[in-house]
Design an enzyme around this catalytic site. Structure first.
Site, PDB file in Angstrom:
ATOM      1  N   GLY A  47      11.785 -45.886  -9.482  1.00 42.43           N
ATOM      2  CA  GLY A  47      10.950 -47.087  -9.480  1.00 42.43           C
ATOM      3  C   GLY A  47      11.013 -47.666  -8.088  1.00 42.43           C
ATOM      4  N   GLU A  48      11.282 -48.934  -8.006  1.00 44.40           N
ATOM      5  CA  GLU A  48      11.407 -49.582  -6.696  1.00 44.40           C
ATOM      6  C   GLU A  48      12.798 -50.212  -6.631  1.00 44.40           C
ATOM      7  OE1 GLU A  48       9.073 -49.148  -4.395  1.00 44.40           O
ATOM      8  OE2 GLU A  48      10.464 -50.177  -3.063  1.00 44.40           O
ATOM      9  N   SER A  49      13.629 -49.650  -5.761  1.00 43.75           N
ATOM     10  CA  SER A  49      15.038 -50.070  -5.749  1.00 43.75           C
ATOM     11  C   SER A  49      15.205 -51.549  -5.407  1.00 43.75           C
ATOM     12  CB  SER A  49      15.841 -49.207  -4.775  1.00 43.75           C
ATOM     13  OG  SER A  49      15.261 -49.250  -3.492  1.00 43.75           O
ATOM     14  N   CYS A  79      16.174 -41.076  -7.967  1.00 38.25           N
ATOM     15  CA  CYS A  79      15.314 -41.678  -6.945  1.00 38.25           C
ATOM     16  C   CYS A  79      15.755 -43.122  -6.651  1.00 38.25           C
ATOM     17  CB  CYS A  79      13.861 -41.543  -7.357  1.00 38.25           C
ATOM     18  SG  CYS A  79      12.766 -41.561  -5.935  1.00 38.25           S
ATOM     19  N   ARG A 106      15.796 -44.733   2.488  1.00 37.68           N
ATOM     20  CA  ARG A 106      14.657 -44.970   1.587  1.00 37.68           C
ATOM     21  C   ARG A 106      13.368 -44.446   2.208  1.00 37.68           C
ATOM     22  NH1 ARG A 106      13.594 -50.694   0.597  1.00 37.68           N
ATOM     23  NH2 ARG A 106      12.175 -49.818  -0.942  1.00 37.68           N
ATOM     24  N   ILE A 133       8.781 -38.470  -5.086  1.00 32.58           N
ATOM     25  CA  ILE A 133       7.746 -39.504  -4.986  1.00 32.58           C
ATOM     26  C   ILE A 133       8.280 -40.640  -4.118  1.00 32.58           C
ATOM     27  CG2 ILE A 133       6.298 -41.135  -6.259  1.00 32.58           C
ATOM     28  CD1 ILE A 133       6.639 -39.299  -8.723  1.00 32.58           C
ATOM     29  N   ARG A 134       7.688 -40.826  -2.965  1.00 31.18           N
ATOM     30  CA  ARG A 134       8.186 -41.809  -1.993  1.00 31.18           C
ATOM     31  C   ARG A 134       9.721 -41.783  -1.995  1.00 31.18           C
ATOM     32  NH1 ARG A 134       7.527 -46.574  -3.417  1.00 31.18           N
ATOM     33  NH2 ARG A 134       6.936 -46.142  -5.547  1.00 31.18           N
ATOM     34  N   HIS A 169      12.659 -36.634  -9.301  1.00 33.87           N
ATOM     35  CA  HIS A 169      12.397 -37.145 -10.660  1.00 33.87           C
ATOM     36  C   HIS A 169      12.476 -36.045 -11.724  1.00 33.87           C
ATOM     37  CE1 HIS A 169      10.821 -41.240  -9.791  1.00 33.87           C
ATOM     38  NE2 HIS A 169      10.651 -40.707  -8.603  1.00 33.87           N
ATOM     39  N   GLU A 171      12.767 -36.413 -14.760  1.00 33.24           N
ATOM     40  CA  GLU A 171      12.128 -36.874 -16.001  1.00 33.24           C
ATOM     41  C   GLU A 171      10.621 -36.604 -16.000  1.00 33.24           C
ATOM     42  OE1 GLU A 171      12.846 -38.648 -13.472  1.00 33.24           O
ATOM     43  OE2 GLU A 171      11.520 -40.374 -13.277  1.00 33.24           O
TER      44      GLU A 171
HETATM   45  N1  GLN Z   1      10.605 -45.658  -2.616  1.00 35.30           N
HETATM   46  C1  GLN Z   1      11.352 -46.169  -3.731  1.00 35.30           C
HETATM   47  C2  GLN Z   1      12.471 -47.088  -3.286  1.00 35.30           C
HETATM   48  O1  GLN Z   1      12.717 -47.231  -2.140  1.00 35.30           O
HETATM   49  C3  GLN Z   1      11.927 -45.053  -4.559  1.00 35.30           C
HETATM   50  C4  GLN Z   1      10.798 -44.215  -5.111  1.00 35.30           C
HETATM   51  C5  GLN Z   1      11.015 -43.713  -6.494  1.00 35.30           C
HETATM   52  O2  GLN Z   1      11.936 -44.098  -7.227  1.00 35.30           O
HETATM   53  N2  GLN Z   1      10.124 -42.853  -6.874  1.00 35.30           N
HETATM   54  O3  GLN Z   1      13.098 -47.671  -4.094  1.00 35.30           O
END
Ligand code: GLN
Length: 190
Positions: A47-49, A79, A106, A133-134, A169, A171
């Protein structure tokens, strides 16, 4: 077996579906009351940390989860979840749970290469279809952190006692072998 899945943000449902498929009971962790029960393991999803880290504090989940992990609760961080576990984040003054002695970067592949796939060997698991993913990657880790996999010389999976951190990921694929591995870690520790 009861697994807590941090469900404040990000890709938690996909983890739950796989774990349920493998016969585990899942409980979503959204507020501190949800932590007033026995857990055999916990999943910190992607997700977004920054958002998840902030919510851990605001929802008063932080101390409980950190202490449980430090006391040996098996954790799978994927992630953003791996970022939460790192004790150092490149270029930032903060870290979150900080229970794995490693430095993580990150959004490490830049905007263009933000998302990609790779198939790579993971120690103890075998070849695995990885989706990034990112994604972050792990720049370095203490000598007692076991490196499970690298992609183009970047560390993408580590194990540190009860903790499993992946920068991709698992999942989002139909290969359940990482979740099976995690459930086996839990069985071997209880
Ligand atoms: N870019 C996200 C972060 O810095 C991590 C990306 C992800 O969990 N797919 O948290």
């Amino acid at each position: 077996m009861r697994i807590g899945v941090l469900a404040v943000q990000g890709a938690f449902i996909e983890h739950e579906n796989i774990l349920k498929n493998l016969g585990a009971e899942c409980v979503e962790i959204r507020k501190s009351e949800h932590l007033q029960q026995e857990l055999d393991g916990i999943v910190l999803p992607g997700g977004e940390s920054t958002v998840m880290g902030k919510l851990l504090f605001e929802l008063k989940l932080f101390e409980n989860i950190k202490t449980r992990i430090e006391n040996g609760l098996p954790v799978l961080g994927t992630c953003a979840g791996a970022i939460l576990l790192a004790d150092k984040i490149e270029g930032e003054n903060i870290s979150y749970l900080g229970t794995i002695p490693m430095k993580i970067k990150r959004n490490a592949y830049g905007r263009q290469l933000g998302s990609f796939a790779a198939e790579q060997e993971i120690k103890g698991i075998g070849k695995f279809p990885m989706r990034f993913i990112r994604a972050p990657y792990i720049i370095s880790a203490a000598p007692n952190v076991k490196i499970l996999s690298t992609v183009e010389e970047k560390i993408v999976a580590v194990e540190y006692g009860n903790q499993l951190a992946l920068t991709f990921h698992p999942e989002l694929t139909d290969d359940y072998s990482i979740h099976k591995y995690f459930l086996n870690v839990i069985c071997s520790r209880t």
